[in-house]
Write a protein that holds these residues in place. Structure first.
Motif, PDB file in Angstrom:
ATOM      1  N   ASP A 119       0.833  -1.204   0.000  1.00  0.00           N
ATOM      2  CA  ASP A 119       0.000   0.000   0.000  1.00  0.00           C
ATOM      3  C   ASP A 119       0.870   1.258   0.000  1.00  0.00           C
ATOM      4  N   TYR A 120       0.352   2.310  -0.638  1.00  0.00           N
ATOM      5  CA  TYR A 120       1.059   3.590  -0.688  1.00  0.00           C
ATOM      6  C   TYR A 120       0.671   4.468   0.500  1.00  0.00           C
ATOM      7  N   VAL A 121       1.687   5.078   1.126  1.00  0.00           N
ATOM      8  CA  VAL A 121       1.464   6.086   2.167  1.00  0.00           C
ATOM      9  C   VAL A 121       2.359   7.285   1.856  1.00  0.00           C
ATOM     10  N   LEU A 122       1.909   8.464   2.274  1.00  0.00           N
ATOM     11  CA  LEU A 122       2.672   9.697   2.084  1.00  0.00           C
ATOM     12  C   LEU A 122       3.075  10.230   3.446  1.00  0.00           C
ATOM     13  N   PHE A 123       4.352  10.596   3.589  1.00  0.00           N
ATOM     14  CA  PHE A 123       4.866  11.088   4.863  1.00  0.00           C
ATOM     15  C   PHE A 123       5.620  12.386   4.624  1.00  0.00           C
ATOM     16  N   HIS A 124       5.112  13.478   5.190  1.00  0.00           N
ATOM     17  CA  HIS A 124       5.771  14.770   5.050  1.00  0.00           C
ATOM     18  C   HIS A 124       6.909  14.912   6.058  1.00  0.00           C
ATOM     19  N   ALA A 125       7.881  15.775   5.718  1.00  0.00           N
ATOM     20  CA  ALA A 125       9.059  16.017   6.571  1.00  0.00           C
ATOM     21  C   ALA A 125       9.750  14.709   6.916  1.00  0.00           C
ATOM     22  N   ALA A 126       9.964  13.903   5.892  1.00  0.00           N
ATOM     23  CA  ALA A 126      10.458  12.539   6.115  1.00  0.00           C
ATOM     24  C   ALA A 126      11.930  12.464   6.475  1.00  0.00           C
ATOM     25  N   ALA A 127      12.673  13.574   6.373  1.00  0.00           N
ATOM     26  CA  ALA A 127      14.085  13.552   6.769  1.00  0.00           C
ATOM     27  C   ALA A 127      14.277  14.030   8.198  1.00  0.00           C
ATOM     28  N   GLY A 128      13.191  14.284   8.912  1.00  0.00           N
ATOM     29  CA  GLY A 128      13.283  14.642  10.325  1.00  0.00           C
ATOM     30  C   GLY A 128      13.426  13.409  11.197  1.00  0.00           C
ATOM     31  N   GLY A 129      13.441  13.633  12.497  1.00  0.00           N
ATOM     32  CA  GLY A 129      13.653  12.526  13.422  1.00  0.00           C
ATOM     33  C   GLY A 129      12.581  11.456  13.329  1.00  0.00           C
ATOM     34  N   VAL A 130      11.304  11.855  13.353  1.00  0.00           N
ATOM     35  CA  VAL A 130      10.222  10.891  13.229  1.00  0.00           C
ATOM     36  C   VAL A 130      10.239  10.274  11.834  1.00  0.00           C
ATOM     37  N   GLY A 131      10.448  11.112  10.829  1.00  0.00           N
ATOM     38  CA  GLY A 131      10.384  10.642   9.454  1.00  0.00           C
ATOM     39  C   GLY A 131      11.403   9.578   9.115  1.00  0.00           C
ATOM     40  N   LEU A 132      12.651   9.755   9.569  1.00  0.00           N
ATOM     41  CA  LEU A 132      13.680   8.766   9.235  1.00  0.00           C
ATOM     42  C   LEU A 132      13.417   7.428   9.916  1.00  0.00           C
ATOM     43  N   ILE A 133      12.850   7.466  11.111  1.00  0.00           N
ATOM     44  CA  ILE A 133      12.462   6.211  11.764  1.00  0.00           C
ATOM     45  C   ILE A 133      11.306   5.583  10.992  1.00  0.00           C
ATOM     46  N   ALA A 134      10.329   6.407  10.607  1.00  0.00           N
ATOM     47  CA  ALA A 134       9.168   5.893   9.876  1.00  0.00           C
ATOM     48  C   ALA A 134       9.559   5.323   8.521  1.00  0.00           C
ATOM     49  N   CYS A 135      10.508   5.959   7.818  1.00  0.00           N
ATOM     50  CA  CYS A 135      10.989   5.430   6.530  1.00  0.00           C
ATOM     51  C   CYS A 135      11.441   3.978   6.681  1.00  0.00           C
ATOM     52  N   GLN A 136      12.284   3.765   7.674  1.00  0.00           N
ATOM     53  CA  GLN A 136      12.866   2.438   7.876  1.00  0.00           C
ATOM     54  C   GLN A 136      11.820   1.420   8.337  1.00  0.00           C
ATOM     55  N   TRP A 137      10.969   1.847   9.231  1.00  0.00           N
ATOM     56  CA  TRP A 137       9.957   0.941   9.783  1.00  0.00           C
ATOM     57  C   TRP A 137       8.924   0.579   8.723  1.00  0.00           C
ATOM     58  N   ALA A 138       8.540   1.564   7.896  1.00  0.00           N
ATOM     59  CA  ALA A 138       7.578   1.307   6.832  1.00  0.00           C
ATOM     60  C   ALA A 138       8.128   0.305   5.817  1.00  0.00           C
ATOM     61  N   LYS A 139       9.421   0.410   5.523  1.00  0.00           N
ATOM     62  CA  LYS A 139      10.039  -0.569   4.625  1.00  0.00           C
ATOM     63  C   LYS A 139       9.966  -1.956   5.220  1.00  0.00           C
ATOM     64  N   LEU A 140      10.213  -2.061   6.526  1.00  0.00           N
ATOM     65  CA  LEU A 140      10.116  -3.336   7.223  1.00  0.00           C
ATOM     66  C   LEU A 140       8.710  -3.910   7.107  1.00  0.00           C
ATOM     67  N   LEU A 141       7.704  -3.032   7.093  1.00  0.00           N
ATOM     68  CA  LEU A 141       6.306  -3.457   7.000  1.00  0.00           C
ATOM     69  C   LEU A 141       5.855  -3.684   5.558  1.00  0.00           C
ATOM     70  N   GLY A 142       6.733  -3.372   4.588  1.00  0.00           N
ATOM     71  CA  GLY A 142       6.409  -3.606   3.191  1.00  0.00           C
ATOM     72  C   GLY A 142       5.572  -2.534   2.546  1.00  0.00           C
ATOM     73  N   LEU A 143       5.504  -1.340   3.141  1.00  0.00           N
ATOM     74  CA  LEU A 143       4.699  -0.259   2.589  1.00  0.00           C
ATOM     75  C   LEU A 143       5.454   0.495   1.498  1.00  0.00           C
ATOM     76  N   GLN A 144       4.719   1.033   0.547  1.00  0.00           N
ATOM     77  CA  GLN A 144       5.284   1.890  -0.492  1.00  0.00           C
ATOM     78  C   GLN A 144       5.294   3.310   0.072  1.00  0.00           C
ATOM     79  N   PHE A 145       6.417   3.714   0.602  1.00  0.00           N
ATOM     80  CA  PHE A 145       6.546   4.941   1.377  1.00  0.00           C
ATOM     81  C   PHE A 145       6.971   6.084   0.466  1.00  0.00           C
ATOM     82  N   ILE A 146       6.116   7.099   0.350  1.00  0.00           N
ATOM     83  CA  ILE A 146       6.423   8.291  -0.426  1.00  0.00           C
ATOM     84  C   ILE A 146       6.807   9.396   0.544  1.00  0.00           C
ATOM     85  N   ALA A 147       8.039   9.859   0.467  1.00  0.00           N
ATOM     86  CA  ALA A 147       8.558  10.864   1.385  1.00  0.00           C
ATOM     87  C   ALA A 147       8.544  12.233   0.727  1.00  0.00           C
ATOM     88  N   THR A 148       8.280  13.276   1.514  1.00  0.00           N
ATOM     89  CA  THR A 148       8.534  14.633   1.051  1.00  0.00           C
ATOM     90  C   THR A 148       9.549  15.288   1.972  1.00  0.00           C
TER      91      THR A 148
END
Length: 327
Positions: free
Chosen positions: A144-173
């Motif tokens: 599934d596709y999800v969009l995450f704003h401010a993805a290079a911040g502290g929360v965002g970088l953790i979410a990037c990695q965790w979403a990949k672990l969960l198999g999500l199609q992570f779209i970062a801004t």
């Protein structure tokens, strides 16, 4: 007496002053902690400016890691000498030592450093509840596709990695090519520099016109309208911050017009109302960090005396990953 940051009035970074304060006695249900590292988060800015009002004078900070020096009566899950970390109230973690309610203080595994512990609790537990608890009505599945704003911040970088672990199609801004590259290096499937590209158009291109199931947005006012336009029918808009200012009032009919959308505004502290809930979330976070699947990026370190500069860089969006104070 210990060194601490305190404000006497709401305002800019200049209102933060270094003061000497007594630690105070340890009561039942409390622990005394010597901080080795303290986390800096955008919620601290909201407290400093008065967007989230509190009584004055006020300490700042919601997150830290350190060593237990004293344990109050009735505390059974912690002992003197334990390595611990927390992300909870009362406000006032910008200090060398403090007395804290023990309920939301968690043992920090030896595999995780104090610096990582201080940088990961509020941000990591936020990423945990976003990805695991803020789900659309039709659920979230691998692919599934999800969009995450401010993805290079502290929360965002953790979410990037965790979403990949969960198999999500992570779209970062993010706001620069450098930050987009960092998001991609940390597991984002796609990255959009919103200063160069229209993120709504790019999301539609990436998803073949369908849109995403969830938008996770801590930016607020500047991205609100566009975020709604990125959602597919019955999609979920998760707003969890106001870095660009509060979201303006809107008519509920707008959600119907844009595809029968759902909107939620949650906070971490609604999810950590008991020790059991907090510990379960922390265990989930500790497991992915200790395994190496999620790495904590501590990119900015400041002394307590330089706290004003830490806030200036945070508000100017000049930071990458996490920022900590070393007391």
């Amino acid at each position: 007496m210990v060194k601490a940051v305190q404000i006497q009035q709401f305002g800019g970074p200049e209102v933060m002053q270094i003061v000497d304060l007594p630690v105070g006695p340890v009561q039942a249900g409390q622990v005394r902690i010597r901080h080795h590292a303290v986390g800096v988060n955008y919620i601290d800015v909201y407290h400093r400016t008065g967007l989230y009002p509190n009584d004055l004078p006020l300490g700042l900070g919601m997150e830290a890691a350190g060593e237990v020096l004293e344990v109050g009566q009735g505390v059974e899950h912690l002992q003197v000498g334990d390595r611990v970390a927390y992300a909870s109230g009362p406000i006032g973690s910008y200090t060398q030592e403090r007395v804290m309610p023990a309920q939301n203080v968690c043992r920090l595994p030896k595999e995780i450093s104090y610096e990582s512990g201080a940088a990961m609790m509020l941000k990591g537990l936020t990423a945990q509840y976003l990805l695991k608890k803020c789900k659309p009505v039709e659920g979230l599945e691998p692919g599934d596709y999800v969009l995450f704003h401010a993805a290079a911040g502290g929360v965002g970088l953790i979410a990037c990695q965790w979403a990949k672990l969960l198999g999500l199609q992570f779209i970062a801004t993010a706001g620069s090519d450098e930050k987009c590259a960092l998001a991609l290096a940390n597991g984002a499937r796609y990255a959009i520099n919103y200063r160069k590209d229209n993120f709504v158009e790019r999301v539609r291109e990436i998803t073949g016109g369908k849109g995403v199931k969830v938008v996770y947005d801590s930016v607020g006012k500047d991205t609100w309208d566009g975020s709604l336009d990125c959602l597919q029918a019955f999609g979920l808009m998760v707003t969890f911050g106001n870095a660009s200012g509060p979201v303006p009032a809107f008519a509920p009919a707008l959600l119907a017009a844009k595809g029968s959308l759902y909107v939620t505004r949650q906070t971490l502290f609604a999810h950590t109302t008991s020790r059991e809930r907090t510990q379960a979330m922390a265990d989930d976070l500790f497991a992915v960090v200790a395994s190496g699947a999620v790495k904590i990026h501590v990119e900015q370190r400041f002394t307590l005396d330089d706290v004003q500069q830490a806030h200036r860089q945070l508000e100017a969006r000049q930071t990458i990953g996490s920022t900590i104070l070393l007391p």
